[in-house]
Design a protein around this motif. Structure first.
Motif, PDB file in Angstrom:
ATOM      1  N   ASP A 119      -1.242   0.234 -12.792  1.00  0.00           N
ATOM      2  CA  ASP A 119      -0.573   1.567 -13.093  1.00  0.00           C
ATOM      3  C   ASP A 119      -1.503   2.809 -13.215  1.00  0.00           C
ATOM      4  O   ASP A 119      -0.906   3.937 -13.488  1.00  0.00           O
ATOM      5  N   VAL A 120      -2.544   2.673 -12.700  1.00  0.00           N
ATOM      6  CA  VAL A 120      -3.738   3.908 -12.529  1.00  0.00           C
ATOM      7  C   VAL A 120      -3.614   4.171 -11.055  1.00  0.00           C
ATOM      8  O   VAL A 120      -4.117   3.399 -10.077  1.00  0.00           O
ATOM      9  N   VAL A 121      -3.469   5.363 -10.810  1.00  0.00           N
ATOM     10  CA  VAL A 121      -3.542   5.983  -9.192  1.00  0.00           C
ATOM     11  C   VAL A 121      -5.117   6.653  -9.300  1.00  0.00           C
ATOM     12  O   VAL A 121      -5.476   7.649 -10.170  1.00  0.00           O
ATOM     13  N   MET A 122      -5.934   6.302  -8.488  1.00  0.00           N
ATOM     14  CA  MET A 122      -7.199   6.775  -8.362  1.00  0.00           C
ATOM     15  C   MET A 122      -7.634   7.417  -6.831  1.00  0.00           C
ATOM     16  O   MET A 122      -7.273   6.626  -5.873  1.00  0.00           O
ATOM     17  N   CYS A 123      -8.032   8.438  -6.793  1.00  0.00           N
ATOM     18  CA  CYS A 123      -8.530   8.975  -5.494  1.00  0.00           C
ATOM     19  C   CYS A 123      -9.852   8.618  -5.080  1.00  0.00           C
ATOM     20  O   CYS A 123     -10.746   9.136  -5.732  1.00  0.00           O
ATOM     21  N   PRO A 124     -10.096   7.978  -4.179  1.00  0.00           N
ATOM     22  CA  PRO A 124     -11.464   7.509  -3.912  1.00  0.00           C
ATOM     23  C   PRO A 124     -12.498   8.475  -3.249  1.00  0.00           C
ATOM     24  O   PRO A 124     -13.633   8.327  -3.125  1.00  0.00           O
ATOM     25  N   CYS A 125     -11.679   9.643  -3.021  1.00  0.00           N
ATOM     26  CA  CYS A 125     -12.646  10.706  -2.565  1.00  0.00           C
ATOM     27  C   CYS A 125     -13.060  11.803  -3.559  1.00  0.00           C
ATOM     28  O   CYS A 125     -14.222  12.063  -3.439  1.00  0.00           O
ATOM     29  N   CYS A 126     -12.326  12.235  -4.379  1.00  0.00           N
ATOM     30  CA  CYS A 126     -12.907  13.107  -5.347  1.00  0.00           C
ATOM     31  C   CYS A 126     -12.877  12.539  -6.858  1.00  0.00           C
ATOM     32  O   CYS A 126     -13.357  13.338  -7.704  1.00  0.00           O
ATOM     33  N   GLY A 127     -12.563  11.292  -7.216  1.00  0.00           N
ATOM     34  CA  GLY A 127     -12.583  10.910  -8.490  1.00  0.00           C
ATOM     35  C   GLY A 127     -11.423  11.046  -9.441  1.00  0.00           C
ATOM     36  O   GLY A 127     -11.384  10.878 -10.411  1.00  0.00           O
ATOM     37  N   ASP A 133       0.797  -1.191   0.015  1.00  0.00           N
ATOM     38  CA  ASP A 133      -0.043  -0.095   0.121  1.00  0.00           C
ATOM     39  C   ASP A 133       0.830   1.491   0.023  1.00  0.00           C
ATOM     40  O   ASP A 133       1.615   1.455   1.131  1.00  0.00           O
ATOM     41  N   LYS A 134       0.764   2.100  -0.852  1.00  0.00           N
ATOM     42  CA  LYS A 134       1.699   3.398  -1.121  1.00  0.00           C
ATOM     43  C   LYS A 134       0.732   4.513  -0.564  1.00  0.00           C
ATOM     44  O   LYS A 134      -0.467   4.389  -1.255  1.00  0.00           O
ATOM     45  N   THR A 135       1.123   5.554  -0.241  1.00  0.00           N
ATOM     46  CA  THR A 135       0.237   6.534   0.249  1.00  0.00           C
ATOM     47  C   THR A 135       0.465   7.665  -0.892  1.00  0.00           C
ATOM     48  O   THR A 135       1.630   7.867  -1.196  1.00  0.00           O
ATOM     49  N   TYR A 136      -0.710   8.125  -1.196  1.00  0.00           N
ATOM     50  CA  TYR A 136      -0.579   9.372  -2.016  1.00  0.00           C
ATOM     51  C   TYR A 136      -1.516  10.474  -1.673  1.00  0.00           C
ATOM     52  O   TYR A 136      -2.271  10.294  -0.674  1.00  0.00           O
ATOM     53  N   THR A 137      -0.916  11.637  -2.216  1.00  0.00           N
ATOM     54  CA  THR A 137      -1.871  12.919  -1.750  1.00  0.00           C
ATOM     55  C   THR A 137      -2.404  13.390  -3.071  1.00  0.00           C
ATOM     56  O   THR A 137      -1.845  13.674  -3.844  1.00  0.00           O
ATOM     57  N   CYS A 138      -3.643  13.499  -2.968  1.00  0.00           N
ATOM     58  CA  CYS A 138      -4.428  13.821  -4.200  1.00  0.00           C
ATOM     59  C   CYS A 138      -4.193  15.226  -4.421  1.00  0.00           C
ATOM     60  O   CYS A 138      -4.282  16.325  -3.892  1.00  0.00           O
ATOM     61  N   PRO A 139      -3.746  15.723  -5.675  1.00  0.00           N
ATOM     62  CA  PRO A 139      -3.451  17.108  -6.218  1.00  0.00           C
ATOM     63  C   PRO A 139      -4.752  17.839  -6.335  1.00  0.00           C
ATOM     64  O   PRO A 139      -4.596  19.140  -6.684  1.00  0.00           O
ATOM     65  N   MET A 146     -17.508  17.244  -8.653  1.00  0.00           N
ATOM     66  CA  MET A 146     -18.726  17.534  -8.349  1.00  0.00           C
ATOM     67  C   MET A 146     -19.719  16.511  -8.427  1.00  0.00           C
ATOM     68  O   MET A 146     -20.843  16.478  -7.845  1.00  0.00           O
ATOM     69  N   ASN A 147     -19.692  15.575  -9.267  1.00  0.00           N
ATOM     70  CA  ASN A 147     -20.592  14.292  -9.435  1.00  0.00           C
ATOM     71  C   ASN A 147     -20.019  13.202  -8.952  1.00  0.00           C
ATOM     72  O   ASN A 147     -20.930  12.132  -9.026  1.00  0.00           O
ATOM     73  N   PHE A 148     -18.935  13.189  -8.598  1.00  0.00           N
ATOM     74  CA  PHE A 148     -18.302  11.631  -8.238  1.00  0.00           C
ATOM     75  C   PHE A 148     -18.846  11.282  -6.964  1.00  0.00           C
ATOM     76  O   PHE A 148     -18.953  12.067  -5.981  1.00  0.00           O
ATOM     77  N   ARG A 149     -19.283   9.999  -6.988  1.00  0.00           N
ATOM     78  CA  ARG A 149     -19.822   9.262  -5.712  1.00  0.00           C
ATOM     79  C   ARG A 149     -18.520   8.659  -4.939  1.00  0.00           C
ATOM     80  O   ARG A 149     -17.887   7.602  -5.537  1.00  0.00           O
ATOM     81  N   SER A 150     -18.250   9.507  -3.961  1.00  0.00           N
ATOM     82  CA  SER A 150     -17.095   8.984  -3.174  1.00  0.00           C
ATOM     83  C   SER A 150     -17.048   7.260  -2.841  1.00  0.00           C
ATOM     84  O   SER A 150     -18.167   6.989  -2.379  1.00  0.00           O
ATOM     85  N   ARG A 151     -15.937   6.680  -2.933  1.00  0.00           N
ATOM     86  CA  ARG A 151     -15.754   5.439  -2.652  1.00  0.00           C
ATOM     87  C   ARG A 151     -14.868   5.083  -1.602  1.00  0.00           C
ATOM     88  O   ARG A 151     -13.711   5.281  -1.767  1.00  0.00           O
ATOM     89  N   GLU A 152     -15.146   4.727  -0.345  1.00  0.00           N
ATOM     90  CA  GLU A 152     -14.451   4.241   0.803  1.00  0.00           C
ATOM     91  C   GLU A 152     -14.414   2.511   0.737  1.00  0.00           C
ATOM     92  O   GLU A 152     -14.919   2.089   1.799  1.00  0.00           O
ATOM     93  N   ASP A 153     -13.845   2.136  -0.110  1.00  0.00           N
ATOM     94  CA  ASP A 153     -13.861   0.649  -0.348  1.00  0.00           C
ATOM     95  C   ASP A 153     -13.087  -0.082   0.833  1.00  0.00           C
ATOM     96  O   ASP A 153     -11.938   0.781   1.301  1.00  0.00           O
ATOM     97  N   GLU A 154     -13.303  -0.998   1.034  1.00  0.00           N
ATOM     98  CA  GLU A 154     -12.388  -1.965   2.045  1.00  0.00           C
ATOM     99  C   GLU A 154     -11.143  -2.223   1.222  1.00  0.00           C
ATOM    100  O   GLU A 154     -10.945  -2.341   0.156  1.00  0.00           O
ATOM    101  N   PRO A 155      -9.870  -2.046   2.091  1.00  0.00           N
ATOM    102  CA  PRO A 155      -8.812  -2.615   1.368  1.00  0.00           C
ATOM    103  C   PRO A 155      -8.520  -3.524   0.875  1.00  0.00           C
ATOM    104  O   PRO A 155      -9.093  -4.774   1.389  1.00  0.00           O
ATOM    105  N   LYS A 156      -8.023  -3.578  -0.456  1.00  0.00           N
ATOM    106  CA  LYS A 156      -8.099  -4.783  -1.048  1.00  0.00           C
ATOM    107  C   LYS A 156      -6.619  -5.490  -1.333  1.00  0.00           C
ATOM    108  O   LYS A 156      -5.641  -4.644  -1.475  1.00  0.00           O
ATOM    109  N   GLU A 157      -6.478  -6.840  -1.416  1.00  0.00           N
ATOM    110  CA  GLU A 157      -5.046  -7.245  -1.769  1.00  0.00           C
ATOM    111  C   GLU A 157      -4.734  -7.246  -2.978  1.00  0.00           C
ATOM    112  O   GLU A 157      -3.442  -6.823  -3.129  1.00  0.00           O
TER     113      GLU A 157
END
Length: 288
Positions: A93-101, A49-55, A126-137
């Motif tokens: 290879d795709v990094v996705m912010c689950p908070c803002c899309g 799990d790598k930590t990212y900060t959404c720009p 503005m239209n993205f449905r925030s996803r707080e998914d359970e951590p995935k392996e």
């Protein structure tokens, strides 16, 4: 006649009277080492799990990422799709912010201009449905495909360069190819699933080809981290898939005479050119 050691019984050592004087040392039995089975490597063993900060929204989140140097490259397709042992790195290879899309290929994720950030906030967040998914392996191919499509729509919204959009399309096509290869041929509905995946892969490849051709006319190199010879080779191979042989032959010939192309790339280009010439010959022979 008594033995050499006869009479020792008087000392209570009668059991030793028959010992050999020059007995040959027993050969040590070679220990048979149990062959240990090689450790079983699972996909999740190569991830962390790598930590990212959404720009865009400035929030921190974690995403599954392949450990550097852990995945072993075992080959590549004609169009440079890499293949690794135990893991399809394309899925991560795709990094996705689950908070803002906001989503992008890892090489582009951190780099946003202020106008691009504003466009994403207005048209996606503005239209993205925030996803707080359970951590995935691990990510499934279906989940990875969602992430790629989200990266592509973000690229369109932020008005990214043609090369970035083309590269996303190319990698999405590669991902779909991996998904098709992972299907169980004995499973019910295999043919239908495979056909659908192949059609989708072809659609992404065509859009990748169009994008790279446009980028080649308007952008400078390096492009998506690739030099001119690599991009031209990639375009040529993709063009051949759509029977655009004139484009393919022109670009591949350029790679072969390029002073900047390395030996490995020229060898690939040479093998590809021979393949294309055979395809052209067969097409002409069939009269189509």
């Amino acid at each position: 006649m008594g033995g050499l050691l006869s009479g020792l019984s008087r000392f209570g050592l009668g059991a030793l009277e028959g010992m050999d004087l020059y007995s040959k040392p027993k050969k040590e039995e070679k220990k048979v080492e149990e062959k240990k089975a090689p450790p079983v490597v699972h996909e999740q063993d190569l991830l962390f799990d790598k930590t990212y900060t959404c720009p865009v929204c400035d929030k921190e989140f974690k995403a599954r990422t392949v450990k550097v140097g852990k995945a072993r490259l075992i080959g590549s397709d004609m169009d440079l799709r890499p293949k690794y042992e135990h893991v399809d790195m394309l899925k991560y290879d795709v990094v996705m912010c689950p908070c803002c899309g906001y989503a992008a290929l890892s090489r582009y994720f951190k780099f946003l201009t202020s106008p691009q950030r504003k466009l994403i906030q207005e048209k996606i967040s503005m239209n993205f449905r925030s996803r707080e998914d359970e951590p995935k392996e691990t990510y499934t191919y279906e989940e990875a495909l969602e992430r790629y499509k989200l990266a592509l729509v973000n690229a369109i919204v932020k008005m990214a360069k043609s090369s970035e959009k083309a590269y996303i399309c190319m990698k999405t096509a590669w991902l779909l190819r991996g998904q098709g290869e992972s299907l169980n041929k004995d499973e019910k509905g295999y043919e239908e699933k495979k056909k659908k995946i192949d059609e989708e892969e072809r659609e992404f490849l065509k859009n990748s080809l169009d994008g790279f051709l446009a980028a080649r006319q308007s952008e400078t190199f390096p492009m998506c981290g690739m030099d001119e010879s690599t991009v031209d080779y990639l375009i040529a191979v993709t063009a051949a898939k759509f029977e655009q042989y004139d484009v393919a032959m022109k670009l591949i010939s350029g790679v072969l005479v390029s002073t900047s192309a390395n030996t490995r790339m020229k060898d690939r280009a040479r093998a590809f050119k021979e393949q294309v010439m055979k395809q052209i010959k067969m097409k002409n022979a069939s009269g189509s």
